[in-house]
Design an enzyme around this catalytic site. Structure first.
Site, short mmCIF file in Angstrom:
data_model
loop_
_atom_site.label_atom_id
_atom_site.label_comp_id
_atom_site.label_asym_id
_atom_site.label_seq_id
_atom_site.Cartn_x
_atom_site.Cartn_y
_atom_site.Cartn_z
N CYS A 14 -1.11 163.87 50.38
CA CYS A 14 0.32 163.69 50.62
C CYS A 14 1.09 164.79 49.86
O CYS A 14 0.53 165.51 49.04
CB CYS A 14 0.77 162.30 50.17
N GLU A 33 -6.64 161.56 44.36
CA GLU A 33 -6.46 162.90 43.80
C GLU A 33 -5.79 162.82 42.44
O GLU A 33 -6.17 163.52 41.50
CB GLU A 33 -5.58 163.77 44.72
N CYS A 79 0.76 164.45 46.03
CA CYS A 79 -0.56 164.87 45.55
C CYS A 79 -0.72 166.38 45.63
O CYS A 79 -1.35 166.99 44.77
CB CYS A 79 -1.68 164.17 46.33
N HIS A 98 -3.05 157.46 43.78
CA HIS A 98 -3.93 158.11 44.74
C HIS A 98 -5.19 158.67 44.08
O HIS A 98 -5.20 158.97 42.89
CB HIS A 98 -3.18 159.21 45.47
#
Length: 162
Positions: free
Chosen positions: A117, A82, A120, A80
């Site tokens: 999410c 992040e 994250c 991801h």
């Protein structure tokens, strides 16, 4: 005199530009970490270094299996945005920083809700990031203080439903 762009809009525009490096066929995300008006790192979602990207393979496993957004991340090839921004930075530098996050639908280019999410969120908590600023609707800005994620711990089961 022209109205000057706010700092949040400025950094969100940069995160929006970063997402153009995304290799995901479903959603494109861009993230930047900023502290004291200095960009510390950037990240976008894509396969780990050395692995083929979904855009190069021409398919998305989660899409092929009709897996809804937000579910079964273990089947996704991507790291991801992040996470990529966080691993490119030292925790010492990130303490008290802000993460800016923008998401777009890969097919239409439309802005989508850019919420981190649960995995994250854990990365962001441990990194020492203070807040997450994301682009909501066109030109809308959402600000989330990471301390709120500590208060409303989404990793605990709802005892009433067990």
């Amino acid at each position: 005199m022209d109205k000057r762009t706010s700092k949040d809009d400025y950094y969100l525009s940069i995160a929006d530009s970063v997402l153009n490096r995304s290799t995901c066929l479903r959603r494109k995300y861009g993230a930047i970490i900023v502290k004291a008006d200095e960009i510390l790192s950037t990240g976008y979602n894509g396969a780990p270094r050395g692995r083929e990207n979904c855009c190069d393979l021409g398919f998305c496993t989660r899409e092929h299996l009709n897996i809804p957004s937000g579910e079964r991340y273990e089947l996704c090839r991507s790291v991801h945005a992040e996470q990529n921004a966080i691993i490119s930075c030292s925790r010492r530098d990130m303490l008290g920083s802000t993460l800016y996050l923008v998401g777009r639908d890969a097919k239409t280019g439309e802005l989508i809700s850019a919420e981190s999410c649960s995995l994250c969120r854990r990365f962001i908590l441990n990194a020492g990031i203070e807040k997450v600023v994301s682009r909501g609707k066109e030109n809308g800005i959402d600000v989330i203080f990471v301390s709120d994620w500590i208060k409303s711990d989404d990793s605990l089961p709802d005892i009433k439903k067990l």
